[in-house]
Motif scaffolding. Structure first.
Motif, mmCIF file in Angstrom:
data_model
loop_
_atom_site.group_PDB
_atom_site.id
_atom_site.type_symbol
_atom_site.label_atom_id
_atom_site.label_comp_id
_atom_site.label_asym_id
_atom_site.label_seq_id
_atom_site.Cartn_x
_atom_site.Cartn_y
_atom_site.Cartn_z
ATOM 1 N N SER A 85 -3.224 0.129 -3.691
ATOM 2 C CA SER A 85 -2.907 -1.058 -2.902
ATOM 3 C C SER A 85 -3.025 -2.320 -3.739
ATOM 4 O O SER A 85 -3.681 -2.339 -4.784
ATOM 5 C CB SER A 85 -3.825 -1.162 -1.679
ATOM 6 O OG SER A 85 -5.180 -1.272 -2.074
ATOM 7 N N LYS A 86 -2.382 -3.361 -3.228
ATOM 8 C CA LYS A 86 -2.433 -4.676 -3.865
ATOM 9 C C LYS A 86 -2.436 -5.727 -2.764
ATOM 10 O O LYS A 86 -1.667 -5.634 -1.804
ATOM 11 C CB LYS A 86 -1.244 -4.884 -4.790
ATOM 12 C CG LYS A 86 -1.247 -6.213 -5.566
ATOM 13 C CD LYS A 86 -0.081 -6.252 -6.553
ATOM 14 C CE LYS A 86 -0.103 -7.502 -7.420
ATOM 15 N NZ LYS A 86 0.244 -8.710 -6.656
ATOM 16 N N ASP A 97 -2.454 -10.009 -2.219
ATOM 17 C CA ASP A 97 -2.350 -11.363 -2.759
ATOM 18 C C ASP A 97 -2.581 -12.353 -1.625
ATOM 19 O O ASP A 97 -1.996 -12.207 -0.540
ATOM 20 C CB ASP A 97 -0.957 -11.609 -3.358
ATOM 21 C CG ASP A 97 -0.673 -10.730 -4.554
ATOM 22 O OD1 ASP A 97 -1.571 -10.554 -5.388
ATOM 23 O OD2 ASP A 97 0.462 -10.201 -4.635
ATOM 24 N N GLU A 156 -6.152 -12.153 -5.983
ATOM 25 C CA GLU A 156 -5.370 -10.938 -6.201
ATOM 26 C C GLU A 156 -6.337 -9.782 -6.390
ATOM 27 O O GLU A 156 -7.299 -9.886 -7.160
ATOM 28 C CB GLU A 156 -4.478 -11.079 -7.431
ATOM 29 C CG GLU A 156 -3.684 -9.821 -7.751
ATOM 30 C CD GLU A 156 -2.894 -9.944 -9.042
ATOM 31 O OE1 GLU A 156 -1.745 -10.433 -8.978
ATOM 32 O OE2 GLU A 156 -3.425 -9.564 -10.105
ATOM 33 N N VAL A 209 -6.216 -5.510 -6.910
ATOM 34 C CA VAL A 209 -5.498 -4.248 -7.074
ATOM 35 C C VAL A 209 -6.546 -3.142 -7.027
ATOM 36 O O VAL A 209 -7.522 -3.165 -7.784
ATOM 37 C CB VAL A 209 -4.726 -4.204 -8.404
ATOM 38 C CG1 VAL A 209 -4.026 -2.862 -8.568
ATOM 39 C CG2 VAL A 209 -3.718 -5.347 -8.465
ATOM 40 N N SER A 210 -6.365 -2.188 -6.121
ATOM 41 C CA SER A 210 -7.384 -1.163 -5.946
ATOM 42 C C SER A 210 -6.756 0.220 -5.842
ATOM 43 O O SER A 210 -5.600 0.368 -5.439
ATOM 44 C CB SER A 210 -8.234 -1.440 -4.700
ATOM 45 O OG SER A 210 -7.447 -1.403 -3.525
ATOM 46 N N GLN A 211 -7.540 1.217 -6.214
ATOM 47 C CA GLN A 211 -7.158 2.618 -6.072
ATOM 48 C C GLN A 211 -8.380 3.399 -5.566
ATOM 49 O O GLN A 211 -9.520 3.085 -5.915
ATOM 50 C CB GLN A 211 -6.698 3.229 -7.401
ATOM 51 C CG GLN A 211 -5.512 2.532 -8.062
ATOM 52 C CD GLN A 211 -5.941 1.394 -8.962
ATOM 53 O OE1 GLN A 211 -6.997 1.452 -9.584
ATOM 54 N NE2 GLN A 211 -5.132 0.352 -9.033
ATOM 55 N N ASN A 246 0.831 -1.203 0.000
ATOM 56 C CA ASN A 246 0.000 0.000 0.000
ATOM 57 C C ASN A 246 0.866 1.254 0.000
ATOM 58 O O ASN A 246 1.934 1.293 0.612
ATOM 59 C CB ASN A 246 -0.904 0.018 1.247
ATOM 60 C CG ASN A 246 -1.574 1.366 1.473
ATOM 61 O OD1 ASN A 246 -1.204 2.114 2.372
ATOM 62 N ND2 ASN A 246 -2.533 1.683 0.638
ATOM 63 N N SER A 276 -9.998 -7.546 -9.477
ATOM 64 C CA SER A 276 -9.734 -8.696 -8.622
ATOM 65 C C SER A 276 -9.879 -9.985 -9.406
ATOM 66 O O SER A 276 -10.599 -10.050 -10.416
ATOM 67 C CB SER A 276 -10.680 -8.709 -7.415
ATOM 68 O OG SER A 276 -12.024 -8.851 -7.832
#
Length: 850
Positions: free
Chosen positions: A450-451, A453, A485, A487-489, A433, A514
């Motif tokens: 952020s990511k 896993d 997985e 990945v967000s913003q 993050n 995702s």
């Protein structure tokens, strides 16, 4: 699915809101300069030295503190509890001393010696003024000053008031607010409280938070239920989980988040869809980690060891190190833990002979590195990396057979099909993050990337299905792998924290991609009851569920006067989903959209009592049935499920804030429930929107600081949830009147904390936590297995701690599950197994702070 045309009003609202409220906000700010100096702070400062009390006041007020280091007195102050201005608090703390205090125009609390008349007679006034300012400055540079921190930092250090949560500042609305002023039902636990109660996971937190329950087999195999909401079907959660600003819950099962080195945990009950999105239907759990400190090297080391009944000794080590790199500019904080935990469940064969002992023993580590960079006075950037690894010999499953031959109390497990097949469970997750904030003065801009896993491997997933004639069908899935997985913003703009303004707002956009991948190596089915023996199925190639999400959200509140505040929020959500089965190459795609909104009203009945009412919506996105089932006649997809909740609550403090009461009543309507349905025309069981349900209940939280040494807490809830409507033409696992699965009818917790002065440099403590969880049911009608309805027993957990604190060192003896509760968390006899709390454990813990 709902049409988009009617949603454009919300998009316009989100885009235009900051433009319309900014001038209003600016105008408001100009007219309240004088009011800021009269701000009242909620204080709970125990009797301690003058210096310690001044530090606590500086922490609460987020002011810097300057004082004459060589003249500060060591005498004790009186206990200060209530709401005070800085002037009033300083007068009480410094009463009887030769010191005076003031708030400078630069916002610094300045403590100086009172001027004596003899000084003027000697003409020494100017020289003394210089000396006292120099002494104050030296004291500040030597580390005696306060800094801008949450009020919780003070509350954390006051163990006798650890349960008095009203003082804590929270960010549940993505704006900083006093806990008592937030118009929702929320529980906030400080990091100090979490550590002192030995809470390590959400399963532990559930013993202290009403209406939060957990079913967990260990590792990342855990499901959260809040206020009767926690449907295990579907591909998304119904209770959201955030780690700082990172959404970490991407599937129904939740990652194993650890509580090491936390600032606090916030549990927001009820739908939080407007600010936290889909998946926060029942509520949201937020883990807030401690930030690095710029100007001092500090740390913590902890060691504990304990013995578990029917198991062996376990060891746990924790360490925290704060590393300043550039004063007031750059710092890092490292928090890490290692655990070697003994199991207590034995594996047996079909003749009940023990093949392996303590198969659920585990070894794991958790490491977090967090950096903080103060780029300018207005801009700061934080970055975080988390690495979690845990390897277990098996999950916390125990046999619970439908014929009663085995129950959870036996503490044994057997593999289906082949009893010699071992169990095993690997749980991993990584979190990355970066968050940047910029303070414009009238508003704060926050940008988050952020990511997450996750990886879970179950070597042997065993179930035992009992058919009505008493035969048992055994199924074992081998090498089951779940990988996710996300990945967000998120970018949001919020009004700046300022008690002078009557208008507060937040607007933003959230995006996420995702992917959930599931596969297994083999499946063994023991069909001996049908005369077929054991049949082996080949490996299953990955089934991939993908999601591409965008959401626009906004929330605004307006203080009509000093009594009434009204607010509203909404979130426009679009989810492009797909499912691909690699076995046959089939793929399905569909778009789901939703709008969830919230309106709320708050009334300050008195200075110490608030009443709030809200109507809020929550939702979970839709999903797919496997394409092969769709080709055979099953519906290809199911719609989002939604929750509408009405809540009425009150928060009040009595007896100078030493007695606090919080009560909330709620009623929820659950529509488009996602469940398993048998279609007689195709003989397929598939997921559909299978009915409607209603949930009603209430929760309470009572906390009493009887004096500076003794604190009591009593909280709990009653919840009733049942299905009210079932679609016609299908064969359902639920019926009208069936209870919602895995929801305890009630729970309550009684906690007591006693602290005493053992001798001059040591303070002793005794803490006791007693929790009772009522029965819950699981219903599986028309599935061809028994029992169709399973009800769990009442569970009772008692934990105790006794120890002593020195200035930087503490030692304690503890006991967990002292009554040795060995019943299962839920009655899952229809699959022949259930989860179980760790058996009675005794141990010792050492902590050192530097």
């Amino acid at each position: 699915m709902k049409g988009k045309a009617s949603r454009w009003w919300m998009i316009v609202f989100v885009v235009l809101l900051p433009l319309t409220v900014t001038p209003l906000y600016a105008d408001n700010d100009q007219g309240h300069g004088a009011e800021k100096n009269a701000r009242r702070y909620t204080l709970s400062i125990r009797s301690q030295t003058v210096e310690q009390s001044l530090r606590s006041l500086a922490s609460v007020s987020s002011k810097q503190l300057l004082f004459p280091y060589d003249q500060i007195e060591t005498r004790a102050t009186i206990t200060l509890v209530g709401r005070y201005t800085l002037h009033e608090a300083l007068a009480i703390i410094l009463d009887g001393t030769d010191l005076s205090g003031e708030l400078t125009s630069e916002g610094v609390i300045l403590i100086t010696p009172r001027q004596k008349s003899s000084d003027f007679e000697r003409g020494d006034n100017a020289m003394n003024s210089k000396k006292k300012l120099l002494a104050a400055t030296v004291g500040f540079l030597m580390g005696a000053g306060g800094s801008s921190v949450l009020a919780q930092d003070m509350a954390d250090k006051q163990e006798e008031k650890a349960w008095v949560l009203e003082e804590i500042l929270v960010t549940a609305t993505k704006r900083e607010q006093d806990l008592a002023d937030v118009p929702i039902s929320i529980v906030a636990l400080s990091g100090e409280t979490i550590d002192s109660r030995g809470m390590q996971t959400v399963s532990d937190l559930s013993l202290a938070v009403p209406n939060l329950s957990v079913t967990s087999a260990g590792g990342g195999n855990r499901f959260y239920y809040m206020r009767g909401v926690g449907n295990g079907n579907g591909v998304a959660p119904l209770v959201g989980t955030y780690f700082d600003e990172v959404p970490v819950s991407v599937t129904g099962a939740q990652p194993d988040i650890r509580t090491i080195d936390l600032e606090r945990v916030e549990v927001l009950r009820g739908p939080q869809g407007t600010l936290f999105g889909q998946g926060s239907v029942g509520g949201t759990i937020r883990f807030i980690t401690k930030n690095p400190e710029f100007n001092n090297i500090s740390g913590h080391f902890g060691l504990s060891t304990y013995n578990t009944k029917k198991g062996d000794w376990s060891e746990e080590v924790t360490g925290v190190l704060n590393i300043p790199v550039i004063d007031d500019t750059l710092a890092f904080r490292i928090a890490t833990s290692y655990e070697n935990k003994s199991g207590w469940i034995d594996q047996i064969d079909k003749s009940d002979v023990i093949l392996a002992e303590d198969i659920n023993s585990s070894e794991g580590s958790n490491t977090r590195i967090k950096g903080l960079w103060q780029v300018t006075d207005k801009m700061r950037v934080s970055a975080m990396v988390v690495r979690h690894r845990n390897k277990s010999g098996g999950p916390n499953f125990v046999l619970h057979s439908a014929d009663g031959r085995f129950t959870a109390e036996d503490g044994v497990m057997r593999s289906a099909a082949d009893p010699n097949m071992p169990f095993g469970y690997d749980d991993e997750h990584d979190i990355f993050n970066i968050t940047a904030t910029y303070d414009f003065g009238y508003s704060v801009l926050t940008a988050i990337a952020s990511k997450v896993d996750t990886y879970n491997l179950s070597d042997n997933e065993t179930i035992f299905l009992t058919v009505p004639d008493g035969g048992v069908l055994e199924v074992a899935r081998i090498g089951v792998v779940d990988e996710t997985e996300i990945v967000s913003q998120e970018i949001r703009l919020s009004s700046a924290a300022d008690e002078a303004t009557t208008l507060e707002w937040t607007v933003g956009v959230f995006l996420a991609d995702s992917e959930l991948k599931n596969q297994h190596a083999n499946v063994f089915r023991d069909f001996s009851i049908f005369g077929l023996g054991v049949l082996e199925g080949g490996p299953k190639l990955p089934e991939i569920n993908s999601s591409d999400t965008i959401a626009l959200f906004g929330d605004v509140s307006y203080g009509i006067n000093d009594k009434w505040t009204v607010g509203m929020g909404s979130r426009v959500f679009r989810d492009d989903r797909s499912i691909l089965t690699m076995d046959d190459g089939l793929m399905l795609e569909e778009e789901f959209d939703n709008v969830s909104s919230k309106v709320y009203l708050s009334f300050a009945a008195t200075d110490n009592a608030n009443i709030h009412f809200s109507v809020s919506e929550g939702f979970r996105s839709g999903g797919f049935n496997p394409p092969s089932d769709s080709a055979a006649g099953a519906p290809p997809s199911y719609e989002p499920e939604e929750l509408l909740t009405y809540e009425l609550g009150t928060k009040a403090s009595w007896l100078n804030n030493t007695f606090i009461t919080e009560v909330a009543f709620y009623y929820s309507e659950f529509t488009n429930f996602q469940g398993a349905v048998l279609d007689p025309s195709t003989s397929l069981t598939a997921f559909k929107n299978s009915g409607e349900a209603e949930i009603k209940g209430f929760e309470w939280d009572l906390r009493w600081a009887m004096n500076e040494n003794i604190t009591f807490m009593l909280n709990g809830n009653f919840t009733d949830g049942e299905f009210t409507s079932i679609p016609q033409g299908t064969v359902q696992q639920k019926r009208v009147g069936s209870s919602l699965d895995n929801i305890p009818e009630y729970s309550y917790t009684l906690a007591a904390d006693y602290q005493y002065d053992w001798f001059d440099s040591a303070r002793g403590f005794v803490r006791v936590d007693y929790n009772t969880q009522g029965p819950n049911t699981v219903t599986v009608h028309n599935a061809g297995i028994i029992p169709e309805v399973g009800e769990s027993k009442v569970l009772t957990i008692l934990n105790g701690h006794v120890g002593v604190n020195w200035t930087s060192f503490s030692i304690e003896l503890f006991g967990n599950n002292l009554l040795d509760e060995d019943d299962g968390l839920s009655n899952w006899a229809f699959v022949g197994r259930e989860t179980q709390y760790r058996r009675r454990s005794y141990g010792v813990k050492f902590d050192y702070d530097f």
